[in-house]
Design a protein around this motif. Structure first.
Motif: not given
Ligand code: SAM
Length: 235
Positions: A2, A17, A44, A65-66, A70, A86-88, A102-103, A108
């Motif tokens: 992304y 969505f 995310g 979000d990574q 975004f 940041g990463s989840v 969501l989505g 991932y």
């Protein structure tokens, strides 16, 4: 994943969505007793459409979000929310009443990080808190197709391939962004994991959740091959 062009295309072409899912998601929060004023962490968060709706409904929202592109976009869509790159599976989660992903966000993650993410979310949630997410579970036959969508200033082509065991899916995404008389072309390869719903349920129960599955958020149905989970942290 992304980067700038795909993030903008996702926001313009696929933001529907989050917009259409929002009323059903707000209803899930209400029926789970998560009242306005509560803190909701959206993992995310993409371009921030859902955090913005949470803010509008009176919730406090943090989006993570990574993708830097975004998060930059989300700062314009949801200016009153806290938004972080940041990463989840690495970012520190604050004490909160609800977590959403969501989505296909969790699809991932590689398998070993799935259970670890459930444990981190369970630690962050207050008792009775809710964790809502949807993931890819695959369809009866392995997907293998191409598709494309075009709008005024961009086009995107996607080639999707699932492995025969239906445990992994790869999306090759080619974006075309109008630049002067031509188009700038970028390619991203997204690797997603197709989960077994029984394993997901077992993982949630083992980390202190009771859960139910949903095939949509309110009246908005999830796409084929996706399944939603509403998990409540046991007191
Ligand atoms: C299909 S998009 C959905 C975006 C948004 N939730 C929505 O519904 O519009 C998947 C999102 O997951 C994010 N993502 C994937 N892996 C991630 C990770 N490890 N940490 C944080 N975000 C991640 C991507 O950057 C992307 O924003």
């Amino acid at each position: 994943m992304y980067r700038t062009d795909l993030a903008r295309i996702h926001h313009e072409g696929f933001g529907g969505f989050a917009r259409r899912a929002a009323p059903g998601l707000l209803a899930i929060l209400r029926t789970s007793n998560i009242r306005p004023g509560s803190l909701v962490v959206d993992l995310g968060c993409g371009s921030g459409i859902w955090p913005a709706r949470l803010d509008l409904a009176g919730y406090r929202a943090i989006g993570i979000d990574q993708s830097r592109a975004f998060v930059r976009l989300a700062r314009t869509v949801a200016p009153r929310c806290q938004l972080r790159v940041g990463s989840v599976h690495r970012v520190a989660l604050p004490r909160c009443q609800a977590v959403t992903a969501l989505g296909e966000v969790l699809s991932y993650l590689p398998a070993p990080l799935f259970g670890a993410t459930f444990r981190r979310v369970a630690r962050a949630l207050t008792p009775g808190g809710v964790f809502v997410f949807d993931i890819m579970i695959g369809q009866p036959h392995p997907a293998n197709y191409r598709n494309w969508i075009a709008s005024g200033r961009w086009a995107v082509g996607v080639a999707v391939r699932e492995n025969p065991a239906r445990t992994r899916l790869v999306r090759q995404i080619d974006t075309f962004w109008r630049e002067g008389r031509g188009y700038r072309r970028r390619r991203e390869i997204h690797r997603l994991r197709l989960a077994n719903p029984r394993d997901v349920r077992a993982g949630l129960r083992a980390t202190g959740f009771r859960c139910r599955t949903v095939t949509g958020y309110g009246r908005y149905p999830l796409a084929p091959g996706r399944l939603g989970f509403v998990a409540i942290k046991r007191a």
